[in-house]
Write an enzyme that holds these catalytic residues in place. Structure first.
Site, PDB file in Angstrom:
ATOM      1  N   THR A 103      14.227 -52.713   0.836  1.00 16.25           N
ATOM      2  CA  THR A 103      14.436 -54.150   0.709  1.00 16.25           C
ATOM      3  C   THR A 103      13.192 -54.877   1.181  1.00 16.25           C
ATOM      4  O   THR A 103      12.545 -54.449   2.142  1.00 16.25           O
ATOM      5  CB  THR A 103      15.671 -54.613   1.509  1.00 16.25           C
ATOM      6  OG1 THR A 103      15.851 -56.025   1.341  1.00 16.25           O
ATOM      7  CG2 THR A 103      15.528 -54.312   2.987  1.00 16.25           C
ATOM      8  N   HIS A 149      21.946 -42.926  13.513  1.00 18.07           N
ATOM      9  CA  HIS A 149      21.549 -41.951  14.531  1.00 18.07           C
ATOM     10  C   HIS A 149      22.489 -40.750  14.570  1.00 18.07           C
ATOM     11  O   HIS A 149      22.166 -39.711  15.159  1.00 18.07           O
ATOM     12  CB  HIS A 149      21.520 -42.634  15.902  1.00 18.07           C
ATOM     13  CG  HIS A 149      20.514 -42.048  16.838  1.00 18.07           C
ATOM     14  ND1 HIS A 149      19.943 -40.806  16.648  1.00 18.07           N
ATOM     15  CD2 HIS A 149      19.974 -42.522  17.988  1.00 18.07           C
ATOM     16  CE1 HIS A 149      19.108 -40.541  17.634  1.00 18.07           C
ATOM     17  NE2 HIS A 149      19.104 -41.562  18.465  1.00 18.07           N
TER      18      HIS A 149
END
Length: 410
Positions: A329, A381
């Site tokens: 993006t 994560h």
């Protein structure tokens, strides 16, 4: 008599909402003319005429929810508009007959103010009204005789008239002294985007790591070859194509970034489908470039240009936005200096590009003014360790700062 049906939705789309009919009953249309638009959770789909003919009946109205392949209207192939008004002729014959039976013939009702207002509005204005939820009667028009134009609907200056209501019955413009405020319903697409973004923040362990990249080598290369590139390939040379190619190479080196989580399983993708976020009046869409490892820079630039055009015209299909293993993006086109992009689930990472600004940098012990860009990598994560995330972003930085590394496969 043929049926007009909603498109066949993919398994991930349960239903859709009719947001606009471009035709009325009795209208003559040509093959592939757009008859209606259906908004789903992901995209707006067009329903087109199956053949030349006449729309004889509209079964589903605006704001009705429709299922996949459901009948929304009826169509008579090969007919012309002159064949259609049989019902009108019948009603015209009914009036004299009623008079003969001793009753008074009824006069045709004059169009109501709302019907006349609807006729006076262009299709573009009516479409903008459906998308925004703003009643054109509440907008101060800049056109001839005070008529509302498409540009007026894009940045509406509302009349301070609380008597004007939206389709939901709530005022769209409420007067508070000299100030006004408006209330419009969220579109189905906006609701779905909001739900997805909220679920990502709640269901992933999302972190963001940052780095900065010296854009001078890439800018110099673009300035040197942009004219030859456009002449040879018929498309402009931008920065996004190199970032897509650099991201593809980095994904090869760090497969975890190209993976996704499915329940208790990790899915490692053996292909590289990169979504590129594009903006439109209806919101943000993420169409997908397929197999970017096999694409040239010209292919990437052409693909992005086509997606941008489709997004602007509302032509993006579900196939264009299905899948994707990684997303890029670019908030820099709007002036963003730094941001933390949100994951595009079920992907586990997204790269954010930002504005290019000249800044003083230390180079070989000297202060040099260089065009710099901040890069951001948001990642899940649960799937990606911090070490891999940082090294992935550094790899993109190195490839962009020295594009020859891509050419030499180093």
């Amino acid at each position: 008599m043929a049926e007009i049906k909603a498109p066949v939705f993919p398994e991930s789309v349960a239903d859709g909402t009719i947001v606009e009919w471009h035709v009325s009953e009795g209208d003559q249309v040509n093959r592939d003319d757009v008859l209606a638009e259906i908004e789903t959770d992901k995209v707006v789909l067009e329903v087109v005429a199956p053949d030349n003919g006449v729309v004889t009946k509209i079964v589903k109205q605006v704001d009705d929810v429709v299922l996949s392949d459901e009948v929304i209207g009826e169509f008579e192939a090969g007919a012309t508009a002159s064949d259609a008004p049989a019902a009108k002729e019948d009603s015209a014959e009914a009036a004299p007959k009623q008079a003969a039976d001793g009753g008074e013939p009824k006069q045709a009702a004059a169009p109501s103010d709302s019907e006349q207002d609807h006729k006076d509005q262009s299709p573009a204005v009516r479409k903008a009204a459906k998308e925004s939820g703003v009643d054109p009667k509440a907008v101060e028009g800049s056109g001839r005789d005070g008529r509302v134009t498409k540009s007026d609907m894009a940045s509406p200056k509302l009349k301070a008239d609380a008597s004007i209501k939206s389709d939901s019955g709530r005022p769209v413009a409420e007067s508070v002294g000299e100030r006004t405020e408006k209330r419009v319903p969220m579109t189905r697409l906006r609701k779905r985007v909001a739900e997805r973004l909220l679920s990502v923040t709640q269901e992933t362990a999302m972190l963001t790591t940052f780095n900065e990249v010296n854009m001078k080598p890439l800018m110099d290369m673009r300035a040197k070859y942009k004219d030859q590139f456009e002449k040879r390939h018929g498309t402009r040379l931008g920065f996004m194509s190199l970032f897509v190619k650099a991201a593809t190479e980095a994904l090869k080196r760090f497969p975890a970034v190209n993976a996704s989580i499915d329940g208790d399983d990790i899915v490692y993708h053996g292909y590289y489908d990169i979504g590129v976020a594009v903006s439109s009046d209806r919101g943000l869409f993420v169409p997908v470039l397929r197999d970017t490892d096999r694409m040239s820079m010209a292919d990437v630039e052409g693909g992005i240009r086509d997606f941008a055009g489709k997004a602007r015209d509302g032509k993006l299909s579900l196939d264009d936005m299905t899948g994707g293993t990684f997303t890029i993006t670019n908030g820099g086109v709007f002036g963003s200096l730094m941001s933390t992009p949100i994951l595009n689930a079920p992907q586990t990472a997204i790269l954010g590009m930002h504005a290019i600004n000249e800044r003083p940098m230390a180079v070989n012990g000297e202060v040099v003014i260089l065009p710099m860009m901040y890069l951001a990598l948001s990642y899940d994560h649960r799937m990606i360790d911090g070490k891999d995330a940082v090294q992935f972003l550094v790899t993109i930085k190195e490839l962009v700062e020295d594009p020859t590394l891509l050419l030499l496969d180093l």
